[in-house]
Structures are given as structure tokens and as C-alpha cells.
Design an enzyme around this catalytic site. Structure first.
Site, PDB file in Angstrom:
ATOM      1  N   GLU A  33      -4.004   7.747  -3.945  1.00 10.82           N
ATOM      2  CA  GLU A  33      -4.451   6.870  -2.857  1.00 10.82           C
ATOM      3  C   GLU A  33      -4.744   7.608  -1.557  1.00 10.82           C
ATOM      4  OE1 GLU A  33      -5.896   3.523  -3.355  1.00 10.82           O
ATOM      5  OE2 GLU A  33      -4.099   3.689  -4.581  1.00 10.82           O
ATOM      6  N   ASP A  41      -8.137   7.964  -0.031  1.00 11.16           N
ATOM      7  CA  ASP A  41      -8.804   6.873   0.695  1.00 11.16           C
ATOM      8  C   ASP A  41      -8.779   7.100   2.208  1.00 11.16           C
ATOM      9  OD1 ASP A  41      -9.685   5.457  -1.467  1.00 11.16           O
ATOM     10  OD2 ASP A  41      -8.297   3.777  -1.259  1.00 11.16           O
ATOM     11  N   GLY A  90     -13.888  -0.036  -5.834  1.00 11.70           N
ATOM     12  CA  GLY A  90     -13.993   0.820  -4.653  1.00 11.70           C
ATOM     13  C   GLY A  90     -14.518  -0.003  -3.490  1.00 11.70           C
ATOM     14  N   SER A 106     -10.338  -1.002   0.528  1.00  8.57           N
ATOM     15  CA  SER A 106     -11.403  -2.012   0.457  1.00  8.57           C
ATOM     16  C   SER A 106     -10.959  -3.218  -0.357  1.00  8.57           C
ATOM     17  CB  SER A 106     -12.643  -1.427  -0.228  1.00  8.57           C
ATOM     18  OG  SER A 106     -13.094  -0.316   0.474  1.00  8.57           O
ATOM     19  N   THR A 130      -9.166   0.255 -10.297  1.00  5.45           N
ATOM     20  CA  THR A 130      -8.471  -0.913  -9.746  1.00  5.45           C
ATOM     21  C   THR A 130      -8.542  -2.126 -10.680  1.00  5.45           C
ATOM     22  OG1 THR A 130      -9.059   0.008  -7.581  1.00  5.45           O
ATOM     23  CG2 THR A 130      -8.256  -2.229  -7.585  1.00  5.45           C
ATOM     24  N   ARG A 172       0.838  -1.205   0.000  1.00  2.79           N
ATOM     25  CA  ARG A 172       0.000   0.000   0.000  1.00  2.79           C
ATOM     26  C   ARG A 172       0.875   1.260   0.000  1.00  2.79           C
ATOM     27  NH1 ARG A 172      -5.172   1.272  -1.414  1.00  2.79           N
ATOM     28  NH2 ARG A 172      -6.349   2.363   0.198  1.00  2.79           N
ATOM     29  N   GLU A 216      -6.061   3.881  -7.483  1.00  2.00           N
ATOM     30  CA  GLU A 216      -7.247   4.459  -6.832  1.00  2.00           C
ATOM     31  C   GLU A 216      -8.267   4.926  -7.868  1.00  2.00           C
ATOM     32  OE1 GLU A 216     -10.042   4.863  -4.674  1.00  2.00           O
ATOM     33  OE2 GLU A 216      -9.666   6.934  -5.283  1.00  2.00           O
TER      34      GLU A 216
HETATM   35  N1  GLY Z   1      -8.480   2.707  -3.701  1.00  2.00           N
HETATM   36  C1  GLY Z   1      -9.283   1.566  -3.665  1.00  2.00           C
HETATM   37  C2  GLY Z   1      -9.067   0.765  -2.462  1.00  2.00           C
HETATM   38  O1  GLY Z   1      -7.949   0.666  -1.998  1.00  2.00           O
HETATM   39  O2  GLY Z   1      -9.990   0.214  -1.918  1.00  2.00           O
END
Ligand code: GLY
Length: 593
Positions: free
Chosen positions: A451, A454, A500, A479, A414, A126, A434
Site C-alpha cells: 500500500e 499509493d 485503482g 481511490s 482490490t 487503511r 493494493e
Molecule cells: N490501492 C488502491 C487504493 O487504495 O485505491
């Protein structure tokens, strides 16, 4: 392998939803015409998808969102590479041909089953917030959240990318092919060019105004000021050059000129420059973390724990549903969808309250999927109507903490990759920049993520801190729900999706369809969607799911019928392999059959 009901039995039960899954018409059929010419195997895989049939394999399989990327992974697997090797080839090609969804400028989560040790683990790639970022980054001077796209577009939203580090780490640990050769398919395709797909062309046209704001982005996606056309031949020499540097030294992404170019692009963005430094890049590392698992129908549903909410929320939904007889109800019964919808609402209430980067905030990770806690929450589903009110529960926790509920917006983009190799290893990776086209900033042939949006834009509610608030160095809650389903210690299914926060519903529904309703993987990924997060019950427009609107409204749900663009890619692992690719996207599954 789990015991499945046969398709015939499902249809005999009169299920309009299962029928529609089986009859599924490829909604983007026009987008696949060019791909069919790639090879007879790709043509056959596209035909299988159009016919609603799974692809079969004997020892290896790969399922992902674009035939070029799947072919690159299949070539690696056919030559004896591992799933980790194939992952490198698939991701680097996806970053070229599906640049709006994932790539070197983004982040990813990998769930990995290692055949040699028999262990399941995860890699967290991440993005991290810059050390100079402050919790109020996405607030105006009155402390109110800024408009979503004002935060997304430009340098403010860009975190330190994690995907390059994750790929290198997975390859170091589990690969057996030479790293540089795995980047070659993407390098060759970037130099020789590929045909712009109708999906990419459509998305560029729809986002043209934002893409036009930054020169390097505009010159790539809007040559001569016009959006790329479907079928146009597109090269990306900057991307090829970047990959050639990484082929020599994968850590070059985080040092020297690649990192400096990203920093300069992000910090120099006008009007919304960021605050990245070389230190942010040199501190970045992929984290190995234990998988989070929850029970469903005698299986362990395992996936990515914090900073993703994916495995916890999917696990909570399925864990609550485990005590209800969904098999008897079947997929056509609105009561089945009441149970799924309210289990989802309860799980999302816990997600909004408790889930964030557990390296920064204490989290009741074990308590959230504790069977006793889930059994208790499941009792709330015992009625006939929608729950009038849904609030977070009180999972067991070894650290007293009061959190306020989260506010963060996630829109679907994604991509998901599922791979099984001939050694018995399994990879399930969801990967993202994202928003579609991320921050819209492009450097060295790839797009940079957004990102950081989020994170919750608010830091507190009524004076109580929000777990997913922005902090320097923190990873935003995700998510993404890359999943490996285990039975008796062995993997039986790899699955995941973009979308998402709807990812969670897509994945949970497909697992219910496969394990409880006996659908094969192609039927399960194609099945019309009905997803509930913490508000409306969303039903997929133009499908049999829309027929649930009246019954669900009568139960008290707020219902909206709309497009629901998942991108599920799944592999069932049993005596052989079966692969499914979401008909809502351009992807396919390929195996060695
Ligand atoms: N940006 C989408 C996720 O990480 O859920």
C-alpha cells in the site's frame, strides 16, 4: 426507492450502451462452471448474472467477488447475523480464495448505515507507514522516483495492515454472533481445500516471475515450480492456523508471533527489506470518521473521506453533473460522456492537488464538496467540446496552504463487498492489498500489501510540498470508494468497485446509470465503461463504449480503447432488495428470496 425509467424505456431511447448492459455476456463465463455446483442458490445467482438480471431478496443480501465468500456471508445473514458479522465471514473467505486482491495483510474502508441509530459512519482500516519510513523511500540516490515494480515487490512497500483491526472493530460495535464462529467458514475451507478458479490461475501464471522471487510465496502459488492450475484443489494450513489464533484473540494480529513474523518477513526481504517494528503494530488503530456526502438527483452520495479520495472525487463528479440533463441526453449520446469525462477531469485535478491523509496535512474537505463550489466548477462544462485545459479549483479552506500536484501510480486489484441485513443495517466495504498479489511477500498463509506505493514517490514539485507524500505513520491516499446512497435519511443503494484510481469512474458511472438512466443494479454494474481520470478517455474494448471513440476524439479528448476490469457489487434497497455482480469478475449476489 428512486423512480426508475424502465429498461424498456431506456432501450426505446435507442441506447446501444443500455442494450449492451442488458445483453451483457459473461466475459469470464468459463470461470463460473465449478461454482455452479456449490448449491442451487449459487447456480441460480450465476444464471441471473449471465442473463443480465438482478438477484432479488426480501430481507438480506450479500454481493461480493467470489461465490464461496458470498455463500459464507449468506449463511451468517440467514442465521440472524448482522451485516458486520457477515462482513467478517466474507472477508476471511475472500482472503483465501481471492488472495491476490485483499486479505488479512491489507487495508479496507467500511461505510456503515446503522439502522438502530439511523446514522451513517465510516471505519478507516487503511495501512500506516512505518515510523522509520522516510519521505524519499521510493527515490533513487539522485532523488528521482524508482521504477514502480522495484518499489512494489519486497518489503519497502508494506504498511501495517488494517483489515484485521477493522473487522474486529466492526464486529465489536455492530455484530451479534460469536466472533470465532465467523472465522470458521474460512478455516474449514482452508483445511479442506477449494478449487483454484480460472481467474486466480490466470493471474498466477501472468505474475509467475515476481511470485517466484520469495520462497513462501513461490511454494504456495507455484508448487513444484509450476503456476497453480485451474481446478486444482488448494489447501492453506498456514492461513487456517492464523485464523484459529485470531479466533481466540483478534488483537493477536498486532502482538506476539503474528506481528513478529510479518516484521521478520518484511525486514528480511531481499533485495528490498522494510523497516517495520513492533511499535508500528502496537500503535495501529482503526479510525471512525464521518461519512463524506455530495448531492445528486435528490440523493446524498455518501462514502469514505480522507485518507481516501473516493467519496470526495465521486461526489465532485456527481455534484457537477447534477445541474445537467443527463436523462434527456441518455447513455448513447456522446455529449453525456463529454460531461461525465470533463467533470471527472476537473475532479481529478482537485484530487491530485488537495487530497491525502487529513490527519497529517490540512485539507479543504468541506470546501471540495460544497454545493456552491461544485456549481461554480460545473459552469466550466457548459460548452460542446472537451475542455482544452483542466486545472485544480480553489475550494473554500480555513487553512492557507500551497500544495503541488500529486504523482502516484495505482494499478487495479482490490475487491468490493456490499451487504444488507434483516435488521436494516447496510455495509459497503472496499478492501485491498493494493497491487495484484501485493508486495508478493507471504506470511502465515496470506499476502502482505504494497500500500505504501499509493503515496506520491516525489515529495515536492518546484519546491512546493505534495500533500500525498510519504510520512512516518501516515496513511497513503486511496481511490477506494465504498458508497451508500441515501434518500431522505434512508439507504437506497450500496455500491463500490476495485480498479485503482478508475474505481472513482466506475462507481460514478454506475450511480449515473442507476439514478439518472433508470438501469437496475445488474444493468448498471454490467454497463460498458468509459472513464476519464486526468488524461486519456478510456473506453472498454469489445463493448458498445468503444463506439464513442470517434465522437469523443472529435470533441478533443485523447481516447484509448482497452480492457477495463471493474468489480462492481451493488445492492438496491427499496421495498425489497436487488443485487448486482460485475460480469467482469467471478462474484455473485445472494439474497433470501
Ligand atoms: N490501492 C488502491 C487504493 O487504495 O485505491
Amino acid at each position: 426507492m428512486h423512480k426508475t425509467l424502465t429498461l424498456i424505456a431506456v432501450m426505446a431511447a435507442g441506447s446501444a450502451l443500455a442494450q449492451q448492459a442488458a445483453d451483457s455476456v459473461q466475459p469470464e463465463a468459463a470461470t463460473t462452471g465449478g461454482f455452479a455446483a456449490m448449491s442451487p442458490q449459487v447456480a441460480a445467482a450465476l444464471q441471473a448474472k449471465d442473463a443480465g438480471l438482478p438477484v432479488t431478496g426480501k430481507t438480506w443480501m450479500v454481493a461480493a467477488a467470489n461465490p464461496h465468500a458470498v455463500q459464507a456471508g449468506a449463511d451468517v445473514l440467514a442465521a440472524g447475523g448482522t451485516a458486520a458479522d457477515a462482513l467478517v465471514a466474507v472477508q476471511t473467505v475472500l482472503g483465501l480464495v481471492e488472495p491476490q486482491s485483499s486479505g488479512l495483510g491489507g487495508g479496507a474502508f467500511l461505510v456503515w448505515y446503522d439502522a438502530k441509530s439511523g446514522q451513517l459512519t465510516t471505519l478507516d482500516g487503511r495501512e500506516t507507514a512505518p515510523l522509520a519510513a522516510t519521505p524519499t523511500r521510493f527515490q533513487d540516490d539522485k532523488g528521482e522516483p524508482v521504477q514502480f515494480y522495484d518499489a512494489v515487490v519486497g518489503g519497502l512497500s508494506v504498511g501495517v495492515p488494517g483489515t484485521p483491526a477493522l473487522l474486529a472493530s466492526a464486529h465489536d460495535t455492530w455484530g451479534n454472533r460469536d466472533w470465532a464462529t465467523l472465522l470458521q467458514p474460512a478455516i474449514t475451507l482452508a483445511q479442506d481445500g477449494f478449487d483454484v478458479s480460472p481467474r486466480l490461475a490466470g493471474l498466477v501464471a501472468a505474475d509467475a516471475e515476481r511470485l517466484a522471487r520469495f520462497e513462501s510465496t513461490a511454494s504456495y502459488f507455484l508448487p513444484d515450480g509450476q503456476p497453480l492450475q485451474a481446478g486444482a484443489r488448494l489447501t492453506n494450513l498456514g492461513y487456517a492456523d492464523t485464523l484459529q489464533m485470531l479466533a481466540q484473540d483478534p488483537s493477536a494480529f498486532y502482538t506476539g508471533e503474528i506481528a513478529q513474523d510479518i516484521i521478520d518477513t518484511v525486514n528480511g526481504a531481499v533485495p528490498a527489506g522494510g523497516l517495520l517494528t513492533p511499535l508500528d503494530f502496537s500503535l495501529y488503530s482503526t479510525r471512525e470518521r464521518p461519512a463524506v456526502c455530495a448531492p445528486f438527483r435528490g440523493h446524498d452520495i455518501c462514502g469514505m473521506g480522507p485518507p481516501s479520495s473516493g467519496a470526495l472525487t465521486v461526489g465532485q463528479i456527481l455534484g457537477m453533473l447534477d445541474s445537467y440533463d443527463l436523462e434527456a441526453l441518455g447513455p448513447a449520446d456522446p455529449q453525456a460522456w463529454r460531461l461525465i469525462g470533463d467533470a471527472s477531469r476537473l475532479a481529478f485535478a482537485d484530487r491530485g492537488r488537495y487530497m491525502a491523509d487529513s490527519d497529517f496535512v490540512p485539507m479543504p474537505t468541506k470546501g471540495l464538496v460544497d454545493p456552491a463550489y461544485l456549481a461554480d466548477r460545473a459552469k466550466l462544462l457548459a460548452g460542446d467540446d472537451a475542455l482544452p485545459e483542466v486545472s485544480p479549483g480553489t475550494p473554500a479552506w480555513d487553512h492557507a496552504m500551497l500544495w503541488a500536484d500529486d504523482e502516484s501510480i495505482e494499478l487495479p486489484s482490490t475487491s468490493h463487498i456490499s451487504i444488507a441485513d434483516s435488521y436494516g443495517n447496510v455495509a459497503s466495504m472496499t478492501t485491498t492489498i493494493e497491487n495484484g498479489f501485493g508486495s508478493r511477500l507471504m506470511v502465515r498463509g496470506f499476502l502482505l500489501n504494497n500500500e505504501l506505493t499509493d503515496f506520491s514517490f516525489r515529495t515536492h514539485a518546484d519546491g512546493v510540498p505534495i500533500a500525498n507524500r510519504l510520512e512516518p505513520g501516515k496513511r497513503p491516499r486511496s481511490s477506494m470508494a465504498p458508497t451508500i446512497v441515501m434518500r431522505d435519511g434512508a439507504p437506497v443503494l450500496a455500491i463500490g468497485s476495485p480498479g485503482g484510481s478508475r474505481i472513482i469512474g466506475y462507481v460514478a458511472q454506475a450511480i449515473v446509470a442507476h439514478l439518472a438512466w433508470g438501469m437496475d443494479v445488474q444493468q448498471a454494474v454490467a454497463m460498458p465503461h468509459a472513464v476519464n481520470r486526468f488524461g486519456n478517455y478510456d473506453l472498454e474494448a469489445g463493448t458498445a463504449a468503444a463506439d464513442l471513440q470517434g465522437p469523443l476524439e472529435a470533441m478533443g479528448f485523447e481516447v484509448e480503447t482497452r480492457d477495463l476490469n471493474s468489480g462492481l457489487h451493488a445492492i438496491e434497497i427499496g421495498d425489497g432488495l436487488q443485487g448486482g455482480a460485475d460480469p467482469r469478475r467471478e462474484g455473485i449476489a445472494l439474497g433470501d428470496d
